[in-house]
Design a protein around this motif. Structure first.
Motif, PDB file in Angstrom:
ATOM      1  N   LEU A 192       0.843  -1.202   0.000  1.00 12.43           N
ATOM      2  CA  LEU A 192       0.000   0.000   0.000  1.00 12.43           C
ATOM      3  C   LEU A 192       0.878   1.251   0.000  1.00 12.43           C
ATOM      4  O   LEU A 192       1.979   1.246   0.558  1.00 12.43           O
ATOM      5  CB  LEU A 192      -0.898   0.014   1.239  1.00 12.43           C
ATOM      6  CG  LEU A 192      -2.007  -1.031   1.318  1.00 12.43           C
ATOM      7  CD1 LEU A 192      -2.669  -0.982   2.681  1.00 12.43           C
ATOM      8  CD2 LEU A 192      -3.035  -0.815   0.220  1.00 12.43           C
ATOM      9  N   PRO A 193       0.413   2.350  -0.602  1.00  9.16           N
ATOM     10  CA  PRO A 193       1.146   3.616  -0.510  1.00  9.16           C
ATOM     11  C   PRO A 193       1.319   4.033   0.949  1.00  9.16           C
ATOM     12  O   PRO A 193       0.493   3.692   1.808  1.00  9.16           O
ATOM     13  CB  PRO A 193       0.258   4.602  -1.276  1.00  9.16           C
ATOM     14  CG  PRO A 193      -0.612   3.759  -2.140  1.00  9.16           C
ATOM     15  CD  PRO A 193      -0.820   2.470  -1.410  1.00  9.16           C
ATOM     16  N   TRP A 194       2.354   4.805   1.224  1.00  5.42           N
ATOM     17  CA  TRP A 194       2.638   5.189   2.609  1.00  5.42           C
ATOM     18  C   TRP A 194       1.480   5.962   3.233  1.00  5.42           C
ATOM     19  O   TRP A 194       1.196   5.814   4.436  1.00  5.42           O
ATOM     20  CB  TRP A 194       3.922   6.010   2.682  1.00  5.42           C
ATOM     21  CG  TRP A 194       3.808   7.389   2.096  1.00  5.42           C
ATOM     22  CD1 TRP A 194       4.078   7.785   0.820  1.00  5.42           C
ATOM     23  CD2 TRP A 194       3.355   8.565   2.785  1.00  5.42           C
ATOM     24  NE1 TRP A 194       3.826   9.124   0.663  1.00  5.42           N
ATOM     25  CE2 TRP A 194       3.389   9.640   1.858  1.00  5.42           C
ATOM     26  CE3 TRP A 194       2.936   8.825   4.083  1.00  5.42           C
ATOM     27  CZ2 TRP A 194       3.004  10.928   2.193  1.00  5.42           C
ATOM     28  CZ3 TRP A 194       2.554  10.111   4.429  1.00  5.42           C
ATOM     29  CH2 TRP A 194       2.591  11.150   3.488  1.00  5.42           C
ATOM     30  N   SER A 195       0.792   6.783   2.425  1.00  8.02           N
ATOM     31  CA  SER A 195      -0.327   7.558   2.969  1.00  8.02           C
ATOM     32  C   SER A 195      -1.480   6.648   3.389  1.00  8.02           C
ATOM     33  O   SER A 195      -2.110   6.872   4.437  1.00  8.02           O
ATOM     34  CB  SER A 195      -0.812   8.578   1.943  1.00  8.02           C
ATOM     35  OG  SER A 195      -1.167   7.940   0.724  1.00  8.02           O
ATOM     36  N   ASP A 196      -1.750   5.597   2.600  1.00 11.86           N
ATOM     37  CA  ASP A 196      -2.793   4.644   2.969  1.00 11.86           C
ATOM     38  C   ASP A 196      -2.418   3.912   4.252  1.00 11.86           C
ATOM     39  O   ASP A 196      -3.255   3.703   5.144  1.00 11.86           O
ATOM     40  CB  ASP A 196      -3.013   3.633   1.840  1.00 11.86           C
ATOM     41  CG  ASP A 196      -3.678   4.258   0.619  1.00 11.86           C
ATOM     42  OD1 ASP A 196      -3.768   5.495   0.571  1.00 11.86           O
ATOM     43  OD2 ASP A 196      -4.092   3.504  -0.286  1.00 11.86           O
ATOM     44  N   ARG A 197      -1.150   3.499   4.347  1.00  9.03           N
ATOM     45  CA  ARG A 197      -0.702   2.793   5.549  1.00  9.03           C
ATOM     46  C   ARG A 197      -0.839   3.679   6.781  1.00  9.03           C
ATOM     47  O   ARG A 197      -1.241   3.220   7.854  1.00  9.03           O
ATOM     48  CB  ARG A 197       0.751   2.331   5.389  1.00  9.03           C
ATOM     49  CG  ARG A 197       0.971   1.318   4.290  1.00  9.03           C
ATOM     50  CD  ARG A 197       2.264   0.545   4.488  1.00  9.03           C
ATOM     51  NE  ARG A 197       3.427   1.415   4.583  1.00  9.03           N
ATOM     52  CZ  ARG A 197       4.169   1.793   3.556  1.00  9.03           C
ATOM     53  NH1 ARG A 197       3.832   1.408   2.317  1.00  9.03           N
ATOM     54  NH2 ARG A 197       5.226   2.567   3.724  1.00  9.03           N
ATOM     55  N   LEU A 198      -0.510   4.948   6.616  1.00  2.12           N
ATOM     56  CA  LEU A 198      -0.591   5.867   7.749  1.00  2.12           C
ATOM     57  C   LEU A 198      -2.027   6.037   8.228  1.00  2.12           C
ATOM     58  O   LEU A 198      -2.298   6.021   9.436  1.00  2.12           O
ATOM     59  CB  LEU A 198      -0.009   7.230   7.345  1.00  2.12           C
ATOM     60  CG  LEU A 198       0.029   8.304   8.430  1.00  2.12           C
ATOM     61  CD1 LEU A 198       0.910   7.858   9.583  1.00  2.12           C
ATOM     62  CD2 LEU A 198       0.534   9.623   7.858  1.00  2.12           C
ATOM     63  N   VAL A 199      -2.962   6.186   7.298  1.00  2.84           N
ATOM     64  CA  VAL A 199      -4.361   6.377   7.674  1.00  2.84           C
ATOM     65  C   VAL A 199      -4.911   5.120   8.351  1.00  2.84           C
ATOM     66  O   VAL A 199      -5.582   5.195   9.392  1.00  2.84           O
ATOM     67  CB  VAL A 199      -5.205   6.749   6.435  1.00  2.84           C
ATOM     68  CG1 VAL A 199      -6.693   6.745   6.772  1.00  2.84           C
ATOM     69  CG2 VAL A 199      -4.792   8.117   5.914  1.00  2.84           C
TER      70      VAL A 199
END
Length: 416
Positions: A347-354
């Protein structure tokens, strides 16, 4: 003869009026400030806190330290209704790669969260091992009741973004998967930890109960689907019946699975998923979901008002160590454990963060603590309740007011 004054104040009726007014206000007021569907959870709790000062006798009567059975039963019903509705929501379950983030959240993030909270409770807050393990277990699940802002939409809506899918399926499964750790805490508090006890726990509370939960949910979901959509073929029940069958399915599934000593939470989610696989595009799924959601919202709103009414009494037991655990869980432990578990998902880092950050805590934690308190004499029960209360309050404020815009932004960016 003693007669009541014509306009005499009845505490019970006053409580009913205040709870009803608080619920309406919590859903109505945010519309002056936002064009979104309002995140009312935090306001419901705040109105409940206000009710405490108006009716202190209400919070005294409903104090979870004195009346754990009430909180266990009401929160149990709210959770099982939410879990069944969560299962019905999911449109596509066939691509196994979509499940990888969920699997890693359950296998890695959840045990890491339980372990970290247990260590903090035992090492820094002076709790017993059993009490610290109870705290870790009850705070670990992502709540299916209060996480509507980050979950997938109603049935047949489509467009299930990976972030929403992961948070929906995680909430659907980890409430049930927290139960083995609650049982482990109960065993640690009654008989102590030993190799024999751990073996029995692994065999019975992990393997058997989870297996029965999955099998029971699949069986009820499949049977209900046949009754609704298949038999009799020329006059199926789904063409004429009302959504009240959603509650009937919840009661049947949960009750039957618990009678077989399985995890009813897992069964209700699985039943919703399996039911949805038959006649996937049938409009009756939306009717089932709508009725189910109405009951869920009603139960949740009442619970949050009553939870808020008890908070001031619970906060008297809160110390800095337990408050630090609540803050660390929401802002360090869950985000860190979630991030680690999602590293290999692609997953993109932004998706992982959310996904890592929006592990909403709520009604499920209340149920598990009420259940544990009714089965084990907890040394510092008041402090545990206070920690749970603070965690829920912080989660409803921080997650409730930010989850919708943040997840919507992630979805729009993917579409763009």
């Amino acid at each position: 003869m003693n007669e009541q004054p014509f306009f005499g104040a009845n505490g019970y009726h006053l409580a009913m009026a205040l709870v009803g007014a608080g619920i309406i206000a919590a859903f109505w007021l945010p519309r002056f400030f936002s064009g979104r569907e309002p995140a009312a959870s935090a306001l419901l709790i705040l109105f409940g806190i206000a009710i405490h000062w108006i009716l202190p006798d209400l919070s005294r009567t409903l104090d979870p330290r004195e009346a754990p059975l009430f909180w266990e039963l009401v929160s149990e019903m709210a959770v099982v209704v939410a879990l069944f509705g969560t299962g019905i929501r999911i449109d596509n379950v066939t691509d196994y790669r979509r499940w990888l983030p969920t699997i890693w959240l359950l296998v890695i993030a959840m045990p890491l969260t339980i372990g970290a909270v247990t260590v903090m409770g035992f090492a820094f807050a002076g709790m017993t091992l059993a009490g610290a393990l109870v705290l870790g277990a009850v705070l670990a699940p992502t709540d299916p009741v209060l996480a509507g802002e980050v979950q997938v939409g109603p049935p047949t809506e489509g467009g299930e973004h990976p972030v929403r899918f992961a948070l929906t399926t995680e909430a659907g499964l980890n409430d049930g998967l927290a139960f083995p750790f609650v049982y482990l805490a109960l065993l640690a508090g009654t008989s102590g930890l030993s190799a024999a006890m751990l073996g029995e726990w692994l065999l019975v509370d992990v393997v058997y109960r989870i297996g029965v939960g999955v099998a029971g949910g699949a069986l009820v979901g499949w049977g209900l689907a046949r009754v609704l959509f298949v038999i009799p073929r020329d006059n199926v029940l789904a063409d004429t019946a009302s959504g009240v069958l959603a509650i009937a399915a919840v009661l049947l599934c949960y009750g039957a699975t618990e009678l077989a000593e399985g995890y009813g939470f897992i069964a209700c989610f699985v039943a919703g998923v399996v039911l949805r696989r038959v006649e996937v595009e049938h409009a009756f799924h939306a009717e089932l979901h709508g009725f189910n959601e109405a009951i869920e919202l009603a139960l949740t709103a009442m619970l949050l008002i009553l939870i808020g009414a008890t908070f001031p009494r619970l906060f008297g037991e809160l110390d800095w160590a337990h408050a630090a655990i609540a803050v660390a869980l929401l802002f360090i432990v869950r985000p860190g454990a979630g991030w680690i578990s999602l590293l290999r998902t692609g997953l993109p880092w932004s998706d992982r963060l959310v996904i890592a950050f929006y592990g909403v805590r709520g009604i499920g934690s209340i149920y598990y603590l009420a259940f544990a308190a009714s089965h084990l004499e907890l040394v510092n029960e008041g402090q545990i309740w206070a920690t749970i209360a603070l965690t829920i309050l912080l989660s409803t404020v921080v997650h409730g007011f930010t989850a919708g815009p943040v997840v919507d932004y992630i979805v729009r960016r993917r579409q763009a």
